[in-house]
Design a protein around this motif. Structure first.
Motif, PDB file in Angstrom:
ATOM      1  N   LEU A 242     -27.932 -12.338  25.266  1.00  0.00           N
ATOM      2  CA  LEU A 242     -26.904 -12.544  24.252  1.00  0.00           C
ATOM      3  C   LEU A 242     -25.534 -12.397  24.893  1.00  0.00           C
ATOM      4  N   VAL A 243     -24.748 -13.467  24.867  1.00  0.00           N
ATOM      5  CA  VAL A 243     -23.433 -13.463  25.514  1.00  0.00           C
ATOM      6  C   VAL A 243     -22.374 -14.018  24.574  1.00  0.00           C
ATOM      7  N   GLU A 244     -21.131 -13.614  24.828  1.00  0.00           N
ATOM      8  CA  GLU A 244     -19.998 -14.145  24.069  1.00  0.00           C
ATOM      9  C   GLU A 244     -19.645 -15.544  24.563  1.00  0.00           C
ATOM     10  N   ALA A 245     -19.164 -16.378  23.651  1.00  0.00           N
ATOM     11  CA  ALA A 245     -18.764 -17.732  24.031  1.00  0.00           C
ATOM     12  C   ALA A 245     -17.817 -18.288  22.978  1.00  0.00           C
ATOM     13  N   THR A 246     -17.284 -19.458  23.281  1.00  0.00           N
ATOM     14  CA  THR A 246     -16.438 -20.185  22.336  1.00  0.00           C
ATOM     15  C   THR A 246     -16.976 -21.600  22.213  1.00  0.00           C
ATOM     16  N   LEU A 247     -17.100 -22.085  20.977  1.00  0.00           N
ATOM     17  CA  LEU A 247     -17.464 -23.480  20.773  1.00  0.00           C
ATOM     18  C   LEU A 247     -16.200 -24.323  20.827  1.00  0.00           C
ATOM     19  N   GLU A 248     -16.277 -25.452  21.508  1.00  0.00           N
ATOM     20  CA  GLU A 248     -15.103 -26.328  21.602  1.00  0.00           C
ATOM     21  C   GLU A 248     -15.525 -27.777  21.484  1.00  0.00           C
ATOM     22  N   ARG A 249     -14.560 -28.592  21.079  1.00  0.00           N
ATOM     23  CA  ARG A 249     -14.826 -30.018  20.970  1.00  0.00           C
ATOM     24  C   ARG A 249     -15.001 -30.620  22.360  1.00  0.00           C
ATOM     25  N   ASP A 250     -15.940 -31.575  22.449  1.00  0.00           N
ATOM     26  CA  ASP A 250     -16.205 -32.272  23.707  1.00  0.00           C
ATOM     27  C   ASP A 250     -16.340 -33.752  23.371  1.00  0.00           C
ATOM     28  N   GLY A 251     -15.160 -34.427  23.267  1.00  0.00           N
ATOM     29  CA  GLY A 251     -15.167 -35.799  22.775  1.00  0.00           C
ATOM     30  C   GLY A 251     -15.614 -35.803  21.335  1.00  0.00           C
ATOM     31  N   ASP A 252     -16.676 -36.551  21.034  1.00  0.00           N
ATOM     32  CA  ASP A 252     -17.217 -36.578  19.680  1.00  0.00           C
ATOM     33  C   ASP A 252     -18.254 -35.472  19.459  1.00  0.00           C
ATOM     34  N   GLY A 253     -18.534 -34.689  20.521  1.00  0.00           N
ATOM     35  CA  GLY A 253     -19.563 -33.666  20.416  1.00  0.00           C
ATOM     36  C   GLY A 253     -19.000 -32.266  20.549  1.00  0.00           C
ATOM     37  N   LEU A 254     -19.861 -31.337  20.940  1.00  0.00           N
ATOM     38  CA  LEU A 254     -19.482 -29.944  21.100  1.00  0.00           C
ATOM     39  C   LEU A 254     -19.957 -29.426  22.446  1.00  0.00           C
ATOM     40  N   ALA A 255     -19.264 -28.422  22.944  1.00  0.00           N
ATOM     41  CA  ALA A 255     -19.678 -27.717  24.154  1.00  0.00           C
ATOM     42  C   ALA A 255     -19.482 -26.238  23.917  1.00  0.00           C
ATOM     43  N   VAL A 256     -20.232 -25.437  24.636  1.00  0.00           N
ATOM     44  CA  VAL A 256     -20.091 -23.995  24.540  1.00  0.00           C
ATOM     45  C   VAL A 256     -19.490 -23.495  25.849  1.00  0.00           C
ATOM     46  N   ARG A 257     -18.382 -22.762  25.732  1.00  0.00           N
ATOM     47  CA  ARG A 257     -17.711 -22.235  26.923  1.00  0.00           C
ATOM     48  C   ARG A 257     -17.978 -20.742  27.019  1.00  0.00           C
ATOM     49  N   LEU A 258     -18.644 -20.366  28.114  1.00  0.00           N
ATOM     50  CA  LEU A 258     -18.938 -18.964  28.369  1.00  0.00           C
ATOM     51  C   LEU A 258     -17.800 -18.284  29.121  1.00  0.00           C
ATOM     52  N   SER A 259     -17.095 -19.062  29.957  1.00  0.00           N
ATOM     53  CA  SER A 259     -15.977 -18.560  30.754  1.00  0.00           C
ATOM     54  C   SER A 259     -15.280 -19.758  31.367  1.00  0.00           C
ATOM     55  N   GLU A 260     -14.263 -19.500  32.183  1.00  0.00           N
ATOM     56  CA  GLU A 260     -13.573 -20.596  32.877  1.00  0.00           C
ATOM     57  C   GLU A 260     -14.525 -21.341  33.798  1.00  0.00           C
ATOM     58  N   ARG A 261     -15.554 -20.634  34.281  1.00  0.00           N
ATOM     59  CA  ARG A 261     -16.488 -21.254  35.228  1.00  0.00           C
ATOM     60  C   ARG A 261     -17.844 -21.561  34.609  1.00  0.00           C
ATOM     61  N   GLY A 262     -17.953 -21.378  33.318  1.00  0.00           N
ATOM     62  CA  GLY A 262     -19.243 -21.627  32.678  1.00  0.00           C
ATOM     63  C   GLY A 262     -19.090 -22.400  31.388  1.00  0.00           C
ATOM     64  N   ARG A 263     -19.488 -23.677  31.403  1.00  0.00           N
ATOM     65  CA  ARG A 263     -19.339 -24.545  30.235  1.00  0.00           C
ATOM     66  C   ARG A 263     -20.598 -25.389  30.099  1.00  0.00           C
ATOM     67  N   LEU A 264     -21.149 -25.432  28.885  1.00  0.00           N
ATOM     68  CA  LEU A 264     -22.401 -26.152  28.656  1.00  0.00           C
ATOM     69  C   LEU A 264     -22.217 -27.162  27.532  1.00  0.00           C
ATOM     70  N   PRO A 265     -22.160 -28.470  27.839  1.00  0.00           N
ATOM     71  CA  PRO A 265     -22.120 -29.480  26.770  1.00  0.00           C
ATOM     72  C   PRO A 265     -23.415 -29.430  25.959  1.00  0.00           C
ATOM     73  N   LEU A 266     -23.287 -29.607  24.658  1.00  0.00           N
ATOM     74  CA  LEU A 266     -24.448 -29.542  23.779  1.00  0.00           C
ATOM     75  C   LEU A 266     -24.949 -30.943  23.448  1.00  0.00           C
ATOM     76  N   PRO A 267     -26.249 -31.175  23.513  1.00  0.00           N
ATOM     77  CA  PRO A 267     -26.783 -32.502  23.199  1.00  0.00           C
ATOM     78  C   PRO A 267     -26.624 -32.817  21.716  1.00  0.00           C
ATOM     79  N   ASP A 268     -26.522 -34.105  21.431  1.00  0.00           N
ATOM     80  CA  ASP A 268     -26.299 -34.540  20.052  1.00  0.00           C
ATOM     81  C   ASP A 268     -27.410 -34.067  19.120  1.00  0.00           C
ATOM     82  N   GLU A 269     -28.670 -34.033  19.627  1.00  0.00           N
ATOM     83  CA  GLU A 269     -29.768 -33.647  18.738  1.00  0.00           C
ATOM     84  C   GLU A 269     -29.685 -32.180  18.322  1.00  0.00           C
ATOM     85  N   LEU A 270     -29.151 -31.337  19.200  1.00  0.00           N
ATOM     86  CA  LEU A 270     -28.985 -29.931  18.836  1.00  0.00           C
ATOM     87  C   LEU A 270     -27.927 -29.789  17.750  1.00  0.00           C
TER      88      LEU A 270
END
Length: 411
Positions: A242-270
């Motif tokens: 369990l970690v802290e993060a911020t959800l952010e817009r990624d074009g028309d989708g979303l990504a989760v940012r864990l830190s300046e060096r950790g960013r995970l784009p989220l797939p459309d199906e999720l």
């Protein structure tokens, strides 16, 4: 056999300490229901109220159609199995199993029939003349089960019956108890602190925290769709990261940012499966990453894994545990460990120290392929199956899905 029903049941001790609060739970006739949660969550108190060993402060408990609040334990037609076995050391296995029937003045022929049938079911026939001191822990627990079976009760109540056994015997006995309950079809309420027992044995599992039900569901549903961060962190072994993060817009989708060096784009199906995530864009969330959602990125690349299902995280391996069929790693990633009341409680239940709020790295556990060469002290790139991520509201602890939880969920 009979259904067991809790109707707004509460237990408050004389000093004002609440043990169980407004518990509503319907256990179907013949169902195997497991109550699970940390020590002190109220699960054993709930069981003892069904047995009549604890008085009910408020609400009602029904066994079948009868309210049993004021019915003496001996008249409730239930049988209990305790973790301590509670066998009479001076009596043989046969006499221990028969003891309760003799107290009820059952005919001698009927006692013999029931005892020998229980011994056959539990593979105790060769040991009927032995005393408990000459039995193994697993055999003693079978005797305790036999004493409950011959009662032919309307419900079995089991209070952590396997906690005194070693790991190998626990695995064997939980399979035997599950098989036995399935064969007999007797309504069973089973209390345990071990969530692996809960997941492998119960038709449904009721997760408790601080005297309140958090979620009642089939084991797989608890795992796939925990109603809140407490359930998510409690169910699963090794535990969910369990970690802290911020959800952010990624074009028309979303990504989760864990830190300046950790960013995970989220797939459309999720995102489509959890439409409530959109409302959290630009906001803080708690992200849950199960250990099995992590893999050595080199292994994923070697197997032709594409980017659609996996994000990437840089990590430093702090500990490697090679288990033969898999490798568990404890690795530091550039993120902050989630720090909520629920997370702190989960850490304390596992005997861990309080989390460091100022730490810029979070230690996570990954369950990797045994072919992984990740070594202690080395940097490794972890592939994250982002389709398996879980998201929770840090303010309420509730899971972020398609709609707010119904009233009472996770309270």
């Amino acid at each position: 056999m009979a259904a067991v029903t809790f109707e707004r049941v509460s237990k408050v001790y004389p000093d004002g300490t609440p043990a169980v609060s407004a518990m509503d739970l319907d256990i179907a006739d013949g169902e195997f229901m497991v109550l699970v949660g940390p020590s002190g969550c109220g699960k054993t108190t709930a069981l003892r109220m069904v047995a009549g060993l604890e008085e009910i402060s408020d609400g009602a408990i029904r066994i079948g159609d009868r309210v049993v609040n004021d019915v003496p334990p001996r008249d409730r037609d239930i049988a209990m199995v305790f973790q301590s076995y509670a066998l009479y050391p001076h009596l043989s296995v046969y006499d221990n199993i028969a003891f309760g029937l003799r107290l009820r003045k059952v005919a001698k022929e009927e006692i013999d029939r029931r005892v020998r049938e229980a011994a056959r079911i539990l593979d105790l026939e060769p040991w009927l003349k032995r005393k408990p001191r000459n039995l193994s822990g697993g055999q003693r627990q079978r005797v305790a089960m036999g004493r409950a079976i011959v009662r032919e009760p309307r419900a079995f109540l089991m209070d952590e019956p396997l906690s005194n056994l070693d790991a190998k015997l626990r695995v064997q006995m939980r399979a035997e108890i599950a098989r036995l309950q399935n064969d007999l079809g007797t309504t069973t309420i089973y209390v345990t602190h071990d969530q692996v027992e809960a997941m492998t044995m119960g038709d449904r599992v009721a997760v408790m925290r601080r005297g309140r039900l958090q979620q009642v569901a089939a084991p797989q549903e608890l795992y796939d769709r925990p109603v809140n961060v407490f359930v998510g962190g409690f169910i699963g072994s090794p535990a969910m990261n369990l970690v802290e993060a911020t959800l952010e817009r990624d074009g028309d989708g979303l990504a989760v940012r864990l830190s300046e060096r950790g960013r995970l784009p989220l797939p459309d199906e999720l995102v489509a499966a959890r439409p409530a995530l959109g409302a959290f864009a630009g906001r803080a969330v708690v992200v849950g990453i199960r250990p099995e959602a992590l893999e050595d990125a080199e292994i994923v690349r070697a197997e032709g894994g594409g980017p659609a299902g996996h994000g990437r995280l840089d990590a430093v391996v702090r500990l490697r545990e090679a288990l033969g069929s898999e490798v568990l790693i404890h690795a530091a990633i550039p993120a902050r460990a989630a720090r909520t009341d629920e997370v702190e409680e989960l850490a304390a239940d596992r005997g861990l120290q309080s989390l460091d709020a100022s730490a810029e790295e979070a230690t996570i556990v990954g369950r990797l392929s045994p072919r992984s060469q990740a070594a202690e002290g080395e940097r490794v790139e972890l592939a994250v199956d982002v389709r398996s991520l879980h998201f929770f509201d840090p303010a309420t602890g509730r899971g972020i899905y398609d709609a707010p939880p119904t009233e009472g969920d996770g309270s």
